[in-house]
Design an enzyme around this catalytic site. Structure first.
Site, short mmCIF file in Angstrom:
data_model
loop_
_atom_site.label_atom_id
_atom_site.label_comp_id
_atom_site.label_asym_id
_atom_site.label_seq_id
_atom_site.Cartn_x
_atom_site.Cartn_y
_atom_site.Cartn_z
N PRO A 82 24.62 2.12 -11.22
CG PRO A 82 22.28 2.11 -11.55
CD PRO A 82 22.86 1.85 -12.45
CD GLU A 99 14.67 -3.98 -13.23
OE1 GLU A 99 14.73 -3.71 -12.64
OE2 GLU A 99 13.35 -3.67 -14.51
NE ARG A 136 35.66 21.42 -20.44
CZ ARG A 136 34.86 22.22 -21.26
NH1 ARG A 136 34.44 22.00 -21.92
NH2 ARG A 136 36.14 22.82 -20.76
CG ASP A 159 36.20 24.78 -17.53
OD1 ASP A 159 35.19 25.50 -18.25
OD2 ASP A 159 35.86 23.48 -18.22
#
Length: 248
Positions: free
Chosen positions: A88, A115, A152, A167
């Site tokens: 994160p 955790e 991709r 895109d």
């Protein structure tokens, strides 16, 4: 490209065998190897986690199984240039990062769980990446999204090699609206310009529609785009249009 994924839950990656990624693996354009790092635990019960020093909630992944798993990958294929830790606190993953990773021949993804992980695991990573400001139960789903977006850009995986470069986000803007047959459906008609055969005019229309869509849905993206004077004038017209709608 070869991708190794260090995970405790290999079965979660079944979707990677479907659709375009499944076809890419069948064509040997992409090789995905799932490594259950629980197999590298020295613990007789194959534990891979333990309580944190100093106390606290939850369990942390231990460094030993992950270090040994990466040692095995390095011994077999040589050290990969990019080892990605799903974290994160990492750099936010976006289209630019996907295109960057697609230039590599070998990637390793380390999927955390519980955790969190022992801080020493960070020493293994060349990159720490995150898909957004929220927390998942593990890194598996985030890894799948990153792999799909990256793949991709690998030549041969998409039917049309230019698709990934037109895109949304590829040029900094959201993608323009697109249409296919029939011309008219339930009162909605394909714009006449797209049926005109005038490709310069079509290109202009598509660019303006991409600007319009971005302006109304994600105006923050425009701060990162090199806008021409014509673009600026078009956005000024959109601002007046928006102001007029607000007054109504």
């Amino acid at each position: 490209m070869k991708i190794d994924i260090l995970t405790l839950f290999p079965k979660m990656f079944a979707p990677l065998d479907e659709s375009l990624l499944g076809k890419a693996q069948a064509k040997q354009l992409l090789k995905i190897n799932l490594c259950d790092f629980r197999q590298y635990s020295d613990d007789k019960h194959h534990h891979v986690d333990d309580t944190p020093y100093g106390g606290g909630a939850g369990m942390l992944l231990q460094p030993q199984p992950i270090y040994r798993a990466l040692d095995a990958i390095n011994a077999q294929d040589g050290e990969p240039k990019r080892v990605i830790l799903l974290d994160p606190a990492g750099r936010k993953f976006d289209q630019e990062v996907a295109q960057e990773l697609a230039q590599e021949e070998h990637l390793v993804f380390i999927c955390g769980h519980y955790e969190g992980f022992d801080h020493r695991i960070e020493a293994l990573a060349t990159d720490k990446l995150s898909i957004g400001d929220f927390v998942l139960t593990g890194g598996e789903m985030a890894a799948m999204m990153m792999i799909d977006a990256t793949a991709r850009f690998i030549p041969g995986i998409l039917g049309n090699g230019t698709s990934a470069y037109t895109d949304s986000f590829a040029q900094g803007l959201l993608e323009y609206p697109q249409y296919t047959r029939p011309v008219e459906y339930r009162g909605q008609t394909v714009p006449e310009i797209l049926r005109s055969g005038n490709h310069p005019k079509i290109a202009q229309w598509r660019h303006e529609q991409a600007l319009r869509k971005t302006y109304f849905a994600r105006p923050d993206l425009l701060e990162q785009v090199d806008l021409t004077s014509a673009d600026q004038e078009f956005l000024e017209r959109l601002a007046k249009e928006k102001e007029a709608e607000t007054e109504l």
